[in-house]
Scaffold this motif. Structure first.
Motif, mmCIF file in Angstrom:
data_model
loop_
_atom_site.group_PDB
_atom_site.id
_atom_site.type_symbol
_atom_site.label_atom_id
_atom_site.label_comp_id
_atom_site.label_asym_id
_atom_site.label_seq_id
_atom_site.Cartn_x
_atom_site.Cartn_y
_atom_site.Cartn_z
ATOM 1 N N TRP A 305 40.562 -11.913 17.632
ATOM 2 C CA TRP A 305 40.711 -12.953 16.613
ATOM 3 C C TRP A 305 39.884 -14.184 16.957
ATOM 4 O O TRP A 305 39.383 -14.881 16.061
ATOM 5 C CB TRP A 305 42.184 -13.344 16.475
ATOM 6 C CG TRP A 305 43.062 -12.357 15.773
ATOM 7 C CD1 TRP A 305 44.188 -11.768 16.286
ATOM 8 C CD2 TRP A 305 42.937 -11.855 14.442
ATOM 9 N NE1 TRP A 305 44.759 -10.932 15.354
ATOM 10 C CE2 TRP A 305 44.019 -10.969 14.209
ATOM 11 C CE3 TRP A 305 42.022 -12.061 13.414
ATOM 12 C CZ2 TRP A 305 44.205 -10.303 13.004
ATOM 13 C CZ3 TRP A 305 42.203 -11.391 12.213
ATOM 14 C CH2 TRP A 305 43.273 -10.525 12.017
ATOM 15 N N THR A 315 37.759 -16.413 6.802
ATOM 16 C CA THR A 315 38.036 -14.989 6.613
ATOM 17 C C THR A 315 39.153 -14.525 7.540
ATOM 18 O O THR A 315 39.983 -13.681 7.157
ATOM 19 C CB THR A 315 36.763 -14.170 6.870
ATOM 20 O OG1 THR A 315 35.732 -14.619 5.984
ATOM 21 C CG2 THR A 315 37.002 -12.681 6.637
ATOM 22 N N THR A 316 39.189 -15.069 8.743
ATOM 23 C CA THR A 316 40.251 -14.709 9.685
ATOM 24 C C THR A 316 41.620 -15.056 9.111
ATOM 25 O O THR A 316 42.570 -14.258 9.215
ATOM 26 C CB THR A 316 40.036 -15.440 11.025
ATOM 27 O OG1 THR A 316 38.783 -15.042 11.586
ATOM 28 C CG2 THR A 316 41.159 -15.127 12.006
ATOM 29 N N GLN A 318 42.388 -15.229 5.967
ATOM 30 C CA GLN A 318 42.663 -14.291 4.873
ATOM 31 C C GLN A 318 43.192 -12.964 5.412
ATOM 32 O O GLN A 318 44.173 -12.414 4.904
ATOM 33 C CB GLN A 318 41.391 -14.058 4.062
ATOM 34 C CG GLN A 318 40.967 -15.231 3.197
ATOM 35 C CD GLN A 318 39.708 -14.914 2.403
ATOM 36 O OE1 GLN A 318 38.598 -14.923 2.948
ATOM 37 N NE2 GLN A 318 39.874 -14.628 1.134
ATOM 38 N N TRP A 319 42.520 -12.441 6.432
ATOM 39 C CA TRP A 319 42.960 -11.172 7.012
ATOM 40 C C TRP A 319 44.367 -11.297 7.606
ATOM 41 O O TRP A 319 45.196 -10.393 7.439
ATOM 42 C CB TRP A 319 41.979 -10.731 8.098
ATOM 43 C CG TRP A 319 40.824 -9.937 7.568
ATOM 44 C CD1 TRP A 319 39.553 -10.371 7.339
ATOM 45 C CD2 TRP A 319 40.852 -8.557 7.188
ATOM 46 N NE1 TRP A 319 38.785 -9.347 6.832
ATOM 47 C CE2 TRP A 319 39.559 -8.222 6.737
ATOM 48 C CE3 TRP A 319 41.835 -7.579 7.178
ATOM 49 C CZ2 TRP A 319 39.226 -6.945 6.291
ATOM 50 C CZ3 TRP A 319 41.512 -6.307 6.731
ATOM 51 C CH2 TRP A 319 40.221 -5.997 6.301
ATOM 52 N N LEU A 323 47.433 -9.001 6.302
ATOM 53 C CA LEU A 323 48.095 -8.079 7.223
ATOM 54 C C LEU A 323 49.583 -8.389 7.343
ATOM 55 O O LEU A 323 50.423 -7.483 7.364
ATOM 56 C CB LEU A 323 47.430 -8.161 8.600
ATOM 57 C CG LEU A 323 46.076 -7.462 8.742
ATOM 58 C CD1 LEU A 323 45.456 -7.787 10.095
ATOM 59 C CD2 LEU A 323 46.224 -5.955 8.574
ATOM 60 N N ALA A 357 49.282 -10.225 13.809
ATOM 61 C CA ALA A 357 48.810 -10.968 12.638
ATOM 62 C C ALA A 357 48.972 -12.473 12.844
ATOM 63 O O ALA A 357 48.096 -13.265 12.459
ATOM 64 C CB ALA A 357 49.574 -10.517 11.400
ATOM 65 N N ILE A 423 45.932 -15.370 0.645
ATOM 66 C CA ILE A 423 44.616 -14.727 0.622
ATOM 67 C C ILE A 423 43.749 -15.353 -0.459
ATOM 68 O O ILE A 423 42.564 -15.655 -0.247
ATOM 69 C CB ILE A 423 44.758 -13.208 0.358
ATOM 70 C CG1 ILE A 423 45.633 -12.550 1.422
ATOM 71 C CG2 ILE A 423 43.386 -12.547 0.313
ATOM 72 C CD1 ILE A 423 45.963 -11.108 1.122
#
Length: 440
Positions: A305, A315-316, A318-319, A323, A357, A423
């Motif tokens: 991460w 983007t991190t 969002q992921w 998740l 996450a 997100i």
């Protein structure tokens, strides 16, 4: 001539191809390797201390061991988390006046050590209501001290390390936290049982206080050059400035909203633990499984991460939100199947995945806010976002607690929905990471 050991070690751990040392003062640019290792070491030691005063796990068991009334349990998380966030907008004017800010972190670490040592004394000498009051009182001191350290850490990170490295430092610190959590968790397995004496907890707390003292010593060695500072702002103007930032700075306002929606990974785990206790295993050995899961998550995911955040912290986030929501929905579905709901492994496994996450969520949003601003603007961003999050956390805790009256699954699904919304909101944030631009 061989490079110094610190540079060789930092080179092995950190990819600095995107880093621009030219944005730092020359004296600090030459110390990036040493500063990197010191920050990883100090934050790893701090995480050891955090583990032994975790309100969701260890302190809950501690109150039970001292015979404190159950009503005290509900105050642990709000005191620790909101207490460490809300004061930061008031603290900001005092920090802004300082040309060197590492000493704010060091002072906060020493005060946290004092608070935890006091908690150890309370644990060893008091029982019942008196123990509960003593634990909450020392936890309040710890939260206020934590407020100073938390605020200063991001500011100093931006002053001592360039973009392209900061996310990896957060990630490596998470790896260190993982090793610490696994070690502490295995220790709990060895000493655990259904009835753990308060003296055992007291010694655990002494170990945590020692870790904070060592962290302060390591952090004090950071090389930080005098930077931008402001002696004119007072507390009232700081509050006005905070409201102005949220009103007028659209990217920052969207970041605060995104961070609020990322709470899915922070607020879901206690409900998973609550459902697990309904299946049995509420002793110290049962707690150890969740502590170890947390450690494994940081160990396996922290570096990944961290590197992802240096590429794109937006983007991190969002992921991490996606998740978290997917894991929560899958878990709730599994609990509706009798054959799965009774599986002991389901609960620590879900906790592990949520912790993975959450590691991404924490590293992503920490890296984003540091990269978003410069100088005293960064200082204001950190203070205002943390204070806002402290208030939002209290509100979110009340809402999810209300939802939980209809069942833990209802609260979990509500949080999953907020994560899915996160997100979408994160996609509206501007790119601020090294090598990225709005055109990417």
């Amino acid at each position: 001539m061989a490079a110094p050991l610190s540079e060789r070690l930092a080179g092995a751990l950190i990819d600095d191809d995107r880093a621009d040392r030219g944005e730092l003062p020359p004296a600090v640019a030459d110390a990036v390797a040493g500063n990197s290792l010191r920050q990883v070491g100090a934050h790893t030691l701090q995480n050891v201390g955090d583990l032994v005063v975790d309100p969701k796990t260890v302190l809950t068991w501690l109150l039970a061991a001292t015979g404190a009334p159950a009503a005290f349990v509900g105050l642990l998380v709000p005191i620790r988390d909101a207490g460490s966030m809300v004061p930061q907008v008031v603290l900001a004017p005092f920090v802004r006046r300082l040309a060197i800010r590492k000493w704010v972190w060091v002072t906060g670490a020493i005060l946290q050590a004092v608070a935890v040592a006091g908690m150890a004394v309370v644990t060893a000498t008091l029982t019942g209501v008196a123990a509960g009051i003593g634990i909450l009182g020392t936890l309040t001191l710890l939260a206020l001290a934590r407020s100073a350290s938390s605020f200063a850490s991001k500011d100093v990170l931006g002053r001592t390390l360039p973009k392209g490295v900061r996310g990896q430092i957060n990630g490596l610190a998470a790896v260190g936290a993982g090793v610490a959590a696994i070690t502490v968790g295995l220790g709990m397995r060895l000493i655990g049982g259904e009835d753990t004496p308060p003296a055992t907890f007291a010694w655990l707390l002494v170990g945590g206080a020692t870790a904070w003292v060592l962290a302060a010593v390591v952090y004090a060695g950071l090389r930080e050059a005098p930077g931008e500072h402001d002696r004119d702002r007072d507390g009232v103007s700081a509050l006005r400035g905070a409201l102005g930032l949220l009103r007028d700075d659209a990217p920052f306002r969207r970041f605060v909203l995104t961070r609020s929606l990322l709470l899915v990974s922070a607020l879901s785990p206690p409900f998973v633990v609550a459902l697990a206790t309904q299946q049995g295993g509420a002793g110290l050995q049962g707690l150890a499984a969740f502590v170890i899961s947390s450690g494994v998550a940081s160990l396996v995911a922290g570096r990944f991460w961290g590197r992802a955040s240096d590429r794109s912290s937006r983007t991190t986030m969002q992921w991490a939100a996606g998740l978290s929501s997917l894991i929560v929905v899958t878990f709730v579905a599994a609990t509706r199947v009798d054959a799965l709901a009774t599986l002991t492994l389901l609960y620590p496994a879900t906790y592990l995945l949520l912790a993975i996450a959450h590691t991404g969520s924490r590293i992503g949003r920490k890296t984003y806010v540091v990269d978003l601003g410069e100088g005293n603007t960064r200082t204001d961003y950190i203070a205002v976002s943390n204070t806002a999050m402290g208030l939002i956390l209290l509100l979110a805790g009340a809402v999810t607690a209300g939802a939980a009256t209809f069942g833990e699954e209802v609260a979990l699904l509500l949080l999953a929905g907020l994560g899915a919304l996160g997100i979408v909101v994160a996609a509206t944030l501007p790119e601020v990471s090294a090598g990225q631009s709005d055109a990417d």
